[in-house]
Structures are given as structure tokens and as C-alpha cells.
Design a protein around this motif. Structure first.
Motif, PDB file in Angstrom:
ATOM      1  N   ALA A 363       0.812  -1.218   0.000  1.00  0.00           N
ATOM      2  CA  ALA A 363       0.000   0.000   0.000  1.00  0.00           C
ATOM      3  C   ALA A 363       0.844   1.267   0.000  1.00  0.00           C
ATOM      4  O   ALA A 363       0.347   2.334  -0.362  1.00  0.00           O
ATOM      5  N   ASP A 364       2.105   1.178   0.396  1.00  0.00           N
ATOM      6  CA  ASP A 364       2.968   2.359   0.359  1.00  0.00           C
ATOM      7  C   ASP A 364       3.365   2.733  -1.064  1.00  0.00           C
ATOM      8  O   ASP A 364       3.866   3.839  -1.290  1.00  0.00           O
ATOM      9  N   GLU A 365       3.178   1.812  -2.012  1.00  0.00           N
ATOM     10  CA  GLU A 365       3.591   2.066  -3.391  1.00  0.00           C
ATOM     11  C   GLU A 365       2.445   2.032  -4.388  1.00  0.00           C
ATOM     12  O   GLU A 365       2.423   2.812  -5.344  1.00  0.00           O
ATOM     13  N   LEU A 366       1.493   1.105  -4.194  1.00  0.00           N
ATOM     14  CA  LEU A 366       0.495   0.819  -5.215  1.00  0.00           C
ATOM     15  C   LEU A 366      -0.917   0.995  -4.669  1.00  0.00           C
ATOM     16  O   LEU A 366      -1.139   1.046  -3.461  1.00  0.00           O
ATOM     17  N   GLY A 367      -1.867   1.078  -5.593  1.00  0.00           N
ATOM     18  CA  GLY A 367      -3.269   1.014  -5.217  1.00  0.00           C
ATOM     19  C   GLY A 367      -3.968   2.327  -4.993  1.00  0.00           C
ATOM     20  O   GLY A 367      -5.189   2.358  -4.802  1.00  0.00           O
ATOM     21  N   ARG A 368      -3.251   3.456  -5.016  1.00  0.00           N
ATOM     22  CA  ARG A 368      -3.886   4.754  -4.815  1.00  0.00           C
ATOM     23  C   ARG A 368      -3.194   5.791  -5.690  1.00  0.00           C
ATOM     24  O   ARG A 368      -2.065   5.592  -6.140  1.00  0.00           O
ATOM     25  N   ILE A 369      -3.880   6.908  -5.923  1.00  0.00           N
ATOM     26  CA  ILE A 369      -3.258   8.078  -6.525  1.00  0.00           C
ATOM     27  C   ILE A 369      -3.119   9.110  -5.421  1.00  0.00           C
ATOM     28  O   ILE A 369      -4.101   9.717  -4.976  1.00  0.00           O
ATOM     29  N   ALA A 370      -1.912   9.284  -4.933  1.00  0.00           N
ATOM     30  CA  ALA A 370      -1.648  10.196  -3.824  1.00  0.00           C
ATOM     31  C   ALA A 370      -0.172  10.576  -3.871  1.00  0.00           C
ATOM     32  O   ALA A 370       0.663   9.816  -4.385  1.00  0.00           O
ATOM     33  N   PRO A 371       0.178  11.756  -3.364  1.00  0.00           N
ATOM     34  CA  PRO A 371       1.585  12.156  -3.347  1.00  0.00           C
ATOM     35  C   PRO A 371       2.464  11.108  -2.673  1.00  0.00           C
ATOM     36  O   PRO A 371       2.133  10.587  -1.605  1.00  0.00           O
ATOM     37  N   GLY A 372       3.566  10.774  -3.327  1.00  0.00           N
ATOM     38  CA  GLY A 372       4.501   9.781  -2.813  1.00  0.00           C
ATOM     39  C   GLY A 372       4.303   8.387  -3.356  1.00  0.00           C
ATOM     40  O   GLY A 372       5.192   7.550  -3.248  1.00  0.00           O
ATOM     41  N   GLN A 373       3.124   8.122  -3.934  1.00  0.00           N
ATOM     42  CA  GLN A 373       2.869   6.806  -4.517  1.00  0.00           C
ATOM     43  C   GLN A 373       3.592   6.678  -5.861  1.00  0.00           C
ATOM     44  O   GLN A 373       3.879   7.677  -6.534  1.00  0.00           O
ATOM     45  N   ARG A 374       3.865   5.448  -6.263  1.00  0.00           N
ATOM     46  CA  ARG A 374       4.362   5.215  -7.618  1.00  0.00           C
ATOM     47  C   ARG A 374       3.362   5.791  -8.619  1.00  0.00           C
ATOM     48  O   ARG A 374       2.151   5.649  -8.448  1.00  0.00           O
ATOM     49  N   ALA A 375       3.869   6.394  -9.661  1.00  0.00           N
ATOM     50  CA  ALA A 375       3.000   6.945 -10.696  1.00  0.00           C
ATOM     51  C   ALA A 375       2.652   5.858 -11.702  1.00  0.00           C
ATOM     52  O   ALA A 375       3.043   5.894 -12.871  1.00  0.00           O
ATOM     53  N   ASP A 376       1.923   4.842 -11.227  1.00  0.00           N
ATOM     54  CA  ASP A 376       1.388   3.782 -12.068  1.00  0.00           C
ATOM     55  C   ASP A 376      -0.074   4.116 -12.315  1.00  0.00           C
ATOM     56  O   ASP A 376      -0.926   3.932 -11.422  1.00  0.00           O
ATOM     57  N   LEU A 377      -0.383   4.628 -13.492  1.00  0.00           N
ATOM     58  CA  LEU A 377      -1.677   5.247 -13.763  1.00  0.00           C
ATOM     59  C   LEU A 377      -2.272   4.727 -15.062  1.00  0.00           C
ATOM     60  O   LEU A 377      -1.540   4.266 -15.944  1.00  0.00           O
ATOM     61  N   VAL A 378      -3.606   4.843 -15.174  1.00  0.00           N
ATOM     62  CA  VAL A 378      -4.309   4.469 -16.402  1.00  0.00           C
ATOM     63  C   VAL A 378      -5.323   5.552 -16.736  1.00  0.00           C
ATOM     64  O   VAL A 378      -6.121   5.950 -15.876  1.00  0.00           O
TER      65      VAL A 378
END
Length: 437
Positions: A363-378
Motif C-alpha cells: 500500500a505504500d507504493e500501489l493502489g492509490r493516486i496520492a503524493p509519494g505513490q508510484r506513478a502507475d496510472l491508467v
């Protein structure tokens, strides 16, 4: 495979690697319907600023840094990359070809059960599998590699972990242990479900030192004892495939006695124990299409399973029966079916993003769009839980990936406008005036 198609596929892989090897460029996605899958919920006409592979800011009226790429989303939905479920992506290339299947360990002889919790399927993960781009261009960015239990002749299948479908070779999350219970596994324990709990308690006794290593009752190797010990007393997550309510009840009791952090996969009758599952904080990964009783373990199957569980406070994610590896792209359709059966839309998206990320330790990296998260987006053409929507662009670590796979290469080859036969434009095996070429 035709050499031309092979070369084109290799070119696509090469471009993908080259893109990911380049330095990340700042990106500002403007005017999107941002489904954060987090505390901010859904933001309309919002912007997402990406830099250094991370989400830097989410809001409105954000300013693009000098040299940043600016993309106008025109109000379209933007989500985190989606969870592909519990699969063998990268472990199974062709299910009917044994040499390409690596998700199970079969060491038992003459019906004897071989319990090897130290077995780790991530060591066989192939980041160059052609199955990966097929899922990735559909918005699937990560999956949990599963170890098949009963196929390997044991209640305990072994360990897996979350992998991102970015071409990287290593897991990004902690190890997860896989166990299968119920009628499918009873043949391994004297054709009795009661025998399953006897064996599991015996394994706990071995780990606790109440059964001496090497004794006639011992089932574990030294490495197996060490591996299993990491999942007791609040350690790593144990994913248990189980369906019948009576078996889930016993699982909750067993997990409570030994302080095991379990998650239920399947859970066709889990809705019957929704309050108990919520109280124990056990996430449940359901198949939203399970409705009719396929066996005596799932007589109480219901399309409303996810909705009833969530209404009781259970964290609900999704899994699917059958060939999950080659159909991971259908996960969002499953979530859409759960929404159609009463699950709130935001919870449907959470089951593909935040819930599995929290359950499996990423959860610290994936599953949300929030500052600090990996920029894995669709970026989607429409509602991502509708089957007629498509992924327009996928970013991983803030870099746009080529929206190509072996399937799109074959599609383009055979559906493109073909020049006349006289120009030599027909691919091999296409009919022409002179017959098959």
C-alpha cells in the motif's frame, strides 16, 4: 511463429525497455476525473503532477514544471493501475504445455503429501513473458503470484508475492503463503476435512518445537519450519482458498488461536459469516460471477456476496476461477458485475486497487493516486468498470508504455488493409487468385 511477427514483437519489447530505461520526464495530466482510490475519493476536473516516477501532487490548477509533458484528459477517468488478481502471470506461458508452467511443486510419492512451505514461485517469474503486455495494455499493472496447493499434492502450495508488470524481475511486496482447504483438498488428508485441521495443527506443533525434527511424525524440512514460522504470531499474510461457510468458521478459529493473518480467496459462502470476518479484519477476495452451486462447498453462492460482505464492513477484493493468468484483463468486468449486484462503485474500484495493496503489503507504493505513490496510472476512455471502456494510456513509474502486445501485433497484421496480390502484400496463408500463398 512467423519471423516478421517475432521481430516486430521483439521490437516492441525493445522499445518498452528503452522507454523504461530513460530518465523519467515530468508529466502533468490535466482535467481528469481522478479516482484516487484513497481518502480523497473521486475528484472531478482535477490534475495529477508526476515527477521522478512518483505522484507529486493531486489537485486543481496545478502548474506544469518547465519542460513537462502536459496531457489534457478531457474529463476522462484516471485510476491507479489495476490489480490482476491471484495469477500465474510470468509463471505460466501456455497452460497445456507443462514445460512452461511453474506454479506448483509436486514431490509427493505414492499419494504421500509433501509439505514444502519454503517453495517460492517468484524464483521462476519470467518478466519477459508475452502474457505480461497482454494484461498491461488493458490497465492491469500488478498481480499476486500464486502457488497452487493441491496441484502440487499438499495443503500448502508455497509462497508468492506481488509483482509489477513493468518488466522488472523481482517482487515488490512481502511473501505470501498459499493454503487450500475444503473438499478439493480433503483427498490429501484421509478424505476428511477434519484431517486438514489435524495436519495444520501438527505443522504448528513442529514449528513450536513440540514435535522433534526428523521424528516419524515430522512433515517439515528445516527450511520449511523457518518459512512457516514467519507466518505465525501476526507475521506474513496467508491466503486460504476456501468456500464453505463451515470451513471458513473453522479457519477463523484456527487463525485466532495461532495469530495467523489470513485472507480468504473464493469464499463463495463467505457472506454467511460477514460479521465474524469483519470483526477479525479478514479481507475476502470473491469471484463475483459465482452464483450457482458448482459443488457442495458453494451451495450458498450468491451474486450479492461482495455487496453483503462490504455492507458488514469486510474489505472486499476480487479473484476469478479458471485461467486467471490469461484473463486478468477481465478483472474489471468482474468488479463491474459486483457493482451491478449491489456493491457501491467506489468499493468496486477499491477491490481492484487499494484493498489488495493493503492486504498484500504494497500500500505504500500501489493502489492509490496520492503524493509519494508510484506513478502507475491508467487513463480510460470511459468508466473502467464497464466492458466497453478501454485503456487509452498506461504509465508506470510515470513513463508512458507502448500500448502494444503480441495480440495487438497480430490484430494489426491480419486486419490491416491488404494491398493487391500483384504487389506481394498478402501475408502467408492468405488466399489469393492463385491459391494459398
Amino acid at each position: 511463429m512467423n519471423r516478421r511477427v517475432l521481430n516486430r514483437s521483439l521490437l516492441a519489447v525493445g522499445l518498452f525497455v528503452a522507454t523504461f530505461g530513460a530518465s523519467a520526464r515530468d508529466v502533468l495530466i490535466r482535467n481528469a476525473t481522478v479516482h484516487t482510490a484513497g481518502a480523497q475519493g473521486t475528484l472531478h476536473h482535477a490534475d495529477v503532477l508526476v515527477g521522478g516516477g512518483k505522484v507529486r501532487a493531486v489537485g486543481t490548477g496545478l502548474t506544469a514544471p518547465a519542460g513537462a509533458e502536459v496531457i489534457d484528459a478531457q474529463g476522462r477517468p484516471l485510476t491507479p493501475t489495476l490489480f490482476g488478481g491471484i495469477t500465474e502471470i510470468g509463471l505460466e506461458e501456455v497452460s497445456g504445455e507443462r514445460a512452461t508452467v511453474d506454479q506448483a511443486l509436486a514431490l509427493g510419492k505414492g499419494g504421500e503429501m509433501s509439505v514444502r512451505p519454503e517453495f517460492d514461485v517468484t524464483l521462476a517469474f519470467n518478466p519477459e513473458s508475452v502474457v505480461i503486455p497482454v494484461s498491461r495494455v488493458e490497465g492491469i499493472g500488478w498481480t499476486l503470484l500464486g502457488a497452487n496447493a493441491t496441484q502440487g499434492g499438499s495443503l500448502i502450495g508455497g509462497q508468492g508475492a506481488v509483482v509489477r508488470l513493468d518488466g522488472g524481475p523481482d517482487p515488490v511486496g512481502p511473501k505470501v503463503l498459499f493454503v487450500k482447504l475444503g473438499s478439493e483438498a480433503s483427498g490429501l488428508t484421509g478424505n476428511s476435512r477434519a484431517g486438514q485441521w489435524m495436519i495444520l495443527d501438527q505443522l504448528i506443533d513442529e514449528v513450536r518445537g513440540r514435535i522433534a525434527p526428523g521424528s516419524h511424525a515430522a512433515l517439515l524440512t528445516p527450511a520449511g519450519r523457518a518459512a512457516l514460522a514467519r507466518y505465525l504470531d501476526g507475521g506474513g499474510r496467508v491466503v486460504v482458498q476456501v468456500h464453505r461457510a463451515a470451513d471458513i468458521r473453522q479457519l477463523l478459529r484456527w487463525a485466532g488461536r495461532h495469530k495467523v493473518r489470513v485472507a480468504v480467496a473464493g469464499g463463495a459462502e463467505a457472506w454467511k459469516l460477514a460479521p465474524q470476518l469483519a470483526a477479525a479484519k479478514v479481507p475476502v477476495f470473491v469471484d463475483p460471477l459465482a452464483n450457482l452451486p458448482s459443488d457442495f462447498d458453494s451451495i450458498g453462492a450468491s451474486l450479492e456476496n461482495a455487496a453483503r460482505l462490504r455492507a458488514a464492513g469486510v474489505a472486499v477484493g476480487f479473484t476469478q476461477a479458471g485461467d486467471a493468468s490469461h484473463h486478468a484483463r477481465k478483472m474489471r468486468q468482474l468488479a463491474g458485475n459486483a457493482v451491478a449486484a449491489g456493491l457501491p462503485w467506489e468499493d468496486g474500484l477499491a477491490g481492484l486497487t487499494r484493498i489488495p495493496a493493503e492486504a498484500f503489503g504494497v500500500a505504500d507504493e500501489l493502489g492509490r493516486i496520492a503524493p509519494g505513490q508510484r506513478a502507475d496510472l491508467v487513463l480510460w476512455s470511459g468508466d473502467p468498470l464497464e466492458v466497453n471502456s478501454v485503456a487509452l494510456q498506461v504509465w508506470m513509474d510515470g513513463q508512458s508504455i507502448p500500448m502494444r502486445s503480441r495480440q495487438t501485433e497480430l490484430r494489426d497484421r491480419y486486419l490491416r488493409a491488404v494491398p493487391s496480390a500483384e504487389q506481394g502484400g498478402l501475408p502467408r496463408a492468405y488466399p489469393s487468385a492463385a491459391g494459398i500463398r
